[in-house]
Design a protein around this motif. Structure first.
Motif, mmCIF file in Angstrom:
data_model
loop_
_atom_site.group_PDB
_atom_site.id
_atom_site.type_symbol
_atom_site.label_atom_id
_atom_site.label_comp_id
_atom_site.label_asym_id
_atom_site.label_seq_id
_atom_site.Cartn_x
_atom_site.Cartn_y
_atom_site.Cartn_z
ATOM 1 N N SER A 100 0.812 -1.224 -0.108
ATOM 2 C CA SER A 100 -0.033 0.082 -0.072
ATOM 3 C C SER A 100 0.888 1.273 -0.036
ATOM 4 O O SER A 100 2.013 1.097 0.528
ATOM 5 C CB SER A 100 -1.087 0.053 1.117
ATOM 6 O OG SER A 100 -0.157 0.155 2.275
ATOM 7 N N ALA A 101 0.634 2.113 -0.811
ATOM 8 C CA ALA A 101 1.259 3.371 -0.624
ATOM 9 C C ALA A 101 1.031 4.357 0.771
ATOM 10 O O ALA A 101 -0.202 4.291 1.002
ATOM 11 C CB ALA A 101 0.719 4.247 -1.997
ATOM 12 N N ASP A 102 1.926 4.736 0.985
ATOM 13 C CA ASP A 102 2.082 5.561 2.204
ATOM 14 C C ASP A 102 1.879 7.188 1.842
ATOM 15 O O ASP A 102 2.472 7.603 1.181
ATOM 16 C CB ASP A 102 3.207 5.579 3.243
ATOM 17 C CG ASP A 102 3.285 6.169 4.530
ATOM 18 O OD1 ASP A 102 2.301 6.928 4.750
ATOM 19 O OD2 ASP A 102 4.195 6.258 5.043
ATOM 20 N N PRO A 103 0.826 7.849 1.929
ATOM 21 C CA PRO A 103 0.669 9.107 1.606
ATOM 22 C C PRO A 103 1.530 9.875 2.018
ATOM 23 O O PRO A 103 1.955 10.857 1.083
ATOM 24 C CB PRO A 103 -0.906 9.752 2.293
ATOM 25 C CG PRO A 103 -1.621 8.257 2.729
ATOM 26 C CD PRO A 103 -0.466 7.120 3.104
ATOM 27 N N ALA A 104 2.269 9.951 3.371
ATOM 28 C CA ALA A 104 3.342 10.791 3.811
ATOM 29 C C ALA A 104 4.433 10.512 2.972
ATOM 30 O O ALA A 104 5.233 11.559 2.457
ATOM 31 C CB ALA A 104 3.603 10.408 5.256
ATOM 32 N N LEU A 105 4.814 9.478 2.558
ATOM 33 C CA LEU A 105 5.875 8.991 1.904
ATOM 34 C C LEU A 105 5.777 9.575 0.477
ATOM 35 O O LEU A 105 6.830 10.080 -0.084
ATOM 36 C CB LEU A 105 6.254 7.533 1.331
ATOM 37 C CG LEU A 105 7.375 6.941 0.774
ATOM 38 C CD1 LEU A 105 8.643 7.606 1.451
ATOM 39 C CD2 LEU A 105 7.533 5.471 0.759
ATOM 40 N N ALA A 106 4.522 9.596 -0.138
ATOM 41 C CA ALA A 106 4.337 10.016 -1.326
ATOM 42 C C ALA A 106 4.826 11.623 -1.475
ATOM 43 O O ALA A 106 5.355 12.414 -2.174
ATOM 44 C CB ALA A 106 3.100 9.749 -1.839
ATOM 45 N N ASP A 107 3.943 12.181 -0.171
ATOM 46 C CA ASP A 107 4.240 13.632 -0.277
ATOM 47 C C ASP A 107 5.712 14.162 -0.146
ATOM 48 O O ASP A 107 6.186 14.999 -0.692
ATOM 49 C CB ASP A 107 3.548 14.260 1.096
ATOM 50 C CG ASP A 107 1.834 14.264 1.225
ATOM 51 O OD1 ASP A 107 1.572 14.086 -0.336
ATOM 52 O OD2 ASP A 107 1.492 14.328 1.786
ATOM 53 N N VAL A 108 6.373 13.484 0.681
ATOM 54 C CA VAL A 108 7.944 13.696 0.755
ATOM 55 C C VAL A 108 8.650 13.523 -0.555
ATOM 56 O O VAL A 108 9.632 14.326 -0.901
ATOM 57 C CB VAL A 108 8.718 12.647 1.909
ATOM 58 C CG1 VAL A 108 10.159 12.917 1.812
ATOM 59 C CG2 VAL A 108 8.124 13.339 3.351
ATOM 60 N N THR A 109 8.207 12.435 -1.342
ATOM 61 C CA THR A 109 9.029 11.949 -2.605
ATOM 62 C C THR A 109 8.591 13.354 -3.417
ATOM 63 O O THR A 109 9.390 13.875 -4.137
ATOM 64 C CB THR A 109 8.364 10.815 -3.240
ATOM 65 O OG1 THR A 109 8.649 9.731 -2.031
ATOM 66 C CG2 THR A 109 8.930 10.643 -4.327
#
Length: 191
Positions: free
Chosen positions: A53-62
């Motif tokens: 599953s995609a972590d929204p926080a990780l996507a934001d940081v990326t």
């Protein structure tokens, strides 16, 4: 001129013999139609299913990193990655001793220290009183140069005074002449 962008050739990738044998029946079989085609597509796409599953926080940081890197590249300025920035901060806080930096950043800090040593030519950095003395001497030298640049010395003091007196006389004469003309007009109107 061809409006389509140039596509670089991709080297062909060969399947291992076991995979090639497994896919051969699917390729040589007649193409499914209707419901069978839909089911075949569903089975094929199910191979792409994942439990990740995609972590929204990780996507934001990326995405933030991508935007920052693009902005820095657009300005043409060099930049450090987040890990390198943390390694620099850790190295400075550890008094420029890479061995004292936290383990996840230690290898980056060691490379940073090697770069610093190469730039300094292996010469030890001055510390304590010697550094303070050199710094104060440089400040005093800079202030002396600045003070000399700010000094104004007239080339001919008498000429400057004579010019100032001449300008003052001109202003007084103009004011007197203007006052005389006004007085003359006033007398003519009254009389």
């Amino acid at each position: 001129m061809d409006p389509s962008p140039a596509i670089s050739p991709v080297a062909p990738v060969a399947l291992d013999p076991e995979s090639a044998d497994a896919i051969e029946p699917a390729i040589s079989a007649p193409a499914p139609t209707g419901e069978a085609r839909t089911e075949a597509a569903r089975r094929l796409l199910s191979l792409l299913d994942t439990t990740a599953s995609a972590d929204p926080a990780l996507a934001d940081v990326t995405m933030a990193r991508i935007f920052r890197l693009r902005a820095a590249a657009a300005r043409g300025q060099p930049y450090l990655s987040d890990d390198d920035e943390e390694a620099v901060d850790g190295w400075v806080l550890a008094e420029q001793q890479a061995a004292r930096v936290s383990p996840p950043l230690r290898s980056r800090a060691q490379r940073l220290q090697q770069i610093g040593e190469a730039l300094m030519g292996g010469a030890p950095v001055a510390s304590g009183d010697a550094l303070l003395t050199r710094t104060l001497a440089r400040i005093a030298e800079h202030e002396a140069v600045r003070r000399d640049a700010m000094r104004l010395e007239p080339a001919r003091p008498q000429r400057l005074a004579r010019n100032a007196a001449s300008v003052t006389n001109d202003v007084i004469n103009k004011d007197c002449n203007r006052s005389r003309r006004r007085l003359g007009r006033h007398i003519n109107k009254s009389g």
